[in-house]
Design a protein around this motif. Structure first.
Motif, short mmCIF file in Angstrom:
data_model
loop_
_atom_site.label_atom_id
_atom_site.label_comp_id
_atom_site.label_asym_id
_atom_site.label_seq_id
_atom_site.Cartn_x
_atom_site.Cartn_y
_atom_site.Cartn_z
N GLY A 184 3.72 47.97 -33.41
CA GLY A 184 4.32 48.99 -34.26
C GLY A 184 3.34 50.14 -34.42
N GLY A 185 3.32 50.70 -35.61
CA GLY A 185 2.41 51.82 -35.86
C GLY A 185 3.10 53.16 -35.84
N GLY A 186 4.18 53.27 -35.05
CA GLY A 186 5.00 54.48 -35.07
C GLY A 186 4.20 55.77 -34.92
N VAL A 187 4.52 56.73 -35.79
CA VAL A 187 3.88 58.05 -35.70
C VAL A 187 2.39 57.96 -36.05
CG1 VAL A 187 6.01 59.31 -36.12
CG2 VAL A 187 4.63 58.59 -38.06
N TRP A 188 2.00 56.99 -36.88
CA TRP A 188 0.58 56.85 -37.20
C TRP A 188 -0.22 56.58 -35.94
CZ3 TRP A 188 -3.40 53.54 -36.46
CH2 TRP A 188 -4.56 53.71 -37.25
N PRO A 295 2.28 61.96 -42.73
CA PRO A 295 2.85 60.65 -43.12
C PRO A 295 4.37 60.65 -43.14
CG PRO A 295 1.06 61.28 -44.58
CD PRO A 295 1.37 62.48 -43.72
N GLU A 296 4.93 59.53 -42.70
CA GLU A 296 6.37 59.29 -42.78
C GLU A 296 6.58 57.89 -43.32
OE1 GLU A 296 7.76 61.96 -38.90
OE2 GLU A 296 8.37 59.87 -39.11
N ALA A 297 7.79 57.61 -43.76
CA ALA A 297 8.09 56.30 -44.35
C ALA A 297 7.84 55.16 -43.38
CB ALA A 297 9.54 56.24 -44.84
N THR A 298 8.01 55.40 -42.09
CA THR A 298 7.83 54.35 -41.08
C THR A 298 6.53 54.52 -40.32
OG1 THR A 298 9.04 55.67 -39.45
CG2 THR A 298 10.31 54.09 -40.76
N GLY A 299 5.62 55.33 -40.82
CA GLY A 299 4.41 55.62 -40.07
C GLY A 299 3.19 54.87 -40.50
N ASN A 300 3.32 53.64 -40.92
CA ASN A 300 2.18 52.87 -41.37
C ASN A 300 1.29 52.46 -40.21
OD1 ASN A 300 3.12 52.92 -44.02
ND2 ASN A 300 4.44 51.14 -43.65
N ALA A 301 0.00 52.25 -40.54
CA ALA A 301 -0.92 51.77 -39.52
C ALA A 301 -0.52 50.40 -39.04
CB ALA A 301 -2.35 51.73 -40.10
N PRO A 302 -0.72 50.11 -37.75
CA PRO A 302 -0.34 48.81 -37.22
C PRO A 302 -1.24 47.73 -37.75
CG PRO A 302 -1.52 50.06 -35.56
CD PRO A 302 -1.31 50.98 -36.72
N THR A 303 -0.72 46.50 -37.78
CA THR A 303 -1.52 45.34 -38.16
C THR A 303 -1.82 44.52 -36.93
OG1 THR A 303 0.50 44.07 -38.60
CG2 THR A 303 -0.49 45.24 -40.45
N THR A 304 -2.88 43.68 -37.04
CA THR A 304 -3.25 42.84 -35.91
C THR A 304 -3.32 41.40 -36.35
OG1 THR A 304 -5.59 43.12 -36.41
CG2 THR A 304 -4.61 44.69 -34.86
N THR A 305 -3.22 40.50 -35.38
CA THR A 305 -3.26 39.07 -35.66
C THR A 305 -4.12 38.38 -34.63
OG1 THR A 305 -1.04 39.14 -36.58
CG2 THR A 305 -1.92 36.99 -35.97
#
Length: 305
Positions: A184-188, A295-305
């Motif tokens: 994910g991560g989108g625009v971010w 920033p946008e509503a769907t632009g959060n930084a991606p997470t990792t696992t």
């Protein structure tokens, strides 16, 4: 010396767990005895404090064998620190009151104990190769191995691919659209990757994400967990994770000579600093005039696992 410190940490964890459980039992019995020196809410707050402080202590006192999440992957700095000082996480995540409580009970028990040092920062550079890894490189052995009892990845997954920024963003967009759970991560992500950067993609599933493992929907994992080595707009290389469908990965062009792939696999697997950590450090200066991110509503930084 280090093994002695580790053994002492386990003894201290057992002591503190016993002290915490004794105090919780005492507090839980007070309302029934009609003592009114503290309120019911204060007693619950104290029990909650002790439970939060001690819930990891039994696992420190009687640890299970630490098994790597990926076969042959270099040991991480966090795992190394926890091996040397098993109390590292408990101590370094405790607040001042919890630390004071621990030290008081250790002193009252007549024990001598030195708290562990701060947890190490995530490794920014690749770790040195071990002799076994160097031999594997000379023999051209692919480093990604299946967990015990599982089928290896197909031969088309034993490839490291170089991607441009548009390809990386497309993979993450697909993972988000299909709700695969990783990426994910989108625009971010698009705003913070180097526009002309070269990034690397490697199928390298953790044991719990190995293809065929049951998932939450009652089916089986049918995608490949891939490690990304991403070049950010400031030039730093960080790691990330993304779920990629086998057919999507296979369709990506492979342009790197095999020898280069093998050398890069170690780098991709051993850099610990990830997009989430990079994003937290960058947050204070993140602004359109610095990195171009709006920033946008769907632009959060991606997470990792």
């Amino acid at each position: 010396m280090r093994s002695q410190e580790a053994e002492l940490d386990r003894d201290i964890a057992a002591l503190l767990a016993a002290m915490a459980f004794t105090e919780i039992r005492h507090l839980a019995g007070r309302p029934q005895r009609g003592e009114q020196d503290t309120s019911h809410d204060e007693v619950l707050d104290r029990i909650r404090f002790l439970a939060n402080l001690s819930h990891n202590l039994p696992g420190v006192a009687r640890p299970r064998a630490r098994r790597p999440s990926r076969q042959g992957k270099p040991i991480g700095s966090f795992d190394q620190a926890m091996t040397e000082r098993p109390m590292s996480w408990v101590w370094n995540t405790a607040g001042p009151d919890a630390r004071a409580w621990m030290l008081r009970h250790i002193e009252q028990a007549g024990r001598s104990w030195t708290p562990p040092p701060p947890l190490p920062q995530s490794r920014r550079a690749p770790s040195p190769m071990t002799p076994r890894q160097r031999v594997g490189l000379l023999l051209r052995r692919w480093p990604v191995k299946a967990p015990a009892g599982r089928q290896p990845l197909p031969v088309e997954a034993n490839v490291l691919k170089a991607l441009d920024t548009e390809a990386v963003c497309a993979l993450n967009d697909e993972a988000r659209r299909l709700r695969l759970g990783l990426g994910g991560g989108g625009v971010w992500l698009r705003a913070h990757l180097a526009p002309d950067g070269v990034h690397y993609l490697l199928p390298d599933p953790a044991n719990y994400y190995w293809p065929g493992t049951p998932n939450a929907d009652g089916g089986e994992i049918d995608w490949w967990q891939c490690t990304m080595l991403l070049q950010m707009y400031n030039g730093e290389q960080v790691s990330g994770m993304v779920a990629v469908l086998p057919e999507t990965f296979t369709a990506l062009p492979s342009t790197l000579p095999r020898k280069n792939q093998l050398r890069l696999v170690h780098r991709v697997r051993s850099i610990e600093r990830d997009t989430s950590q990079w994003g937290r450090d960058h947050k204070a200066e993140c602004a359109p005039q610095v990195c171009g991110y709006v920033p946008e509503a769907t632009g959060n930084a991606p997470t990792t696992t």
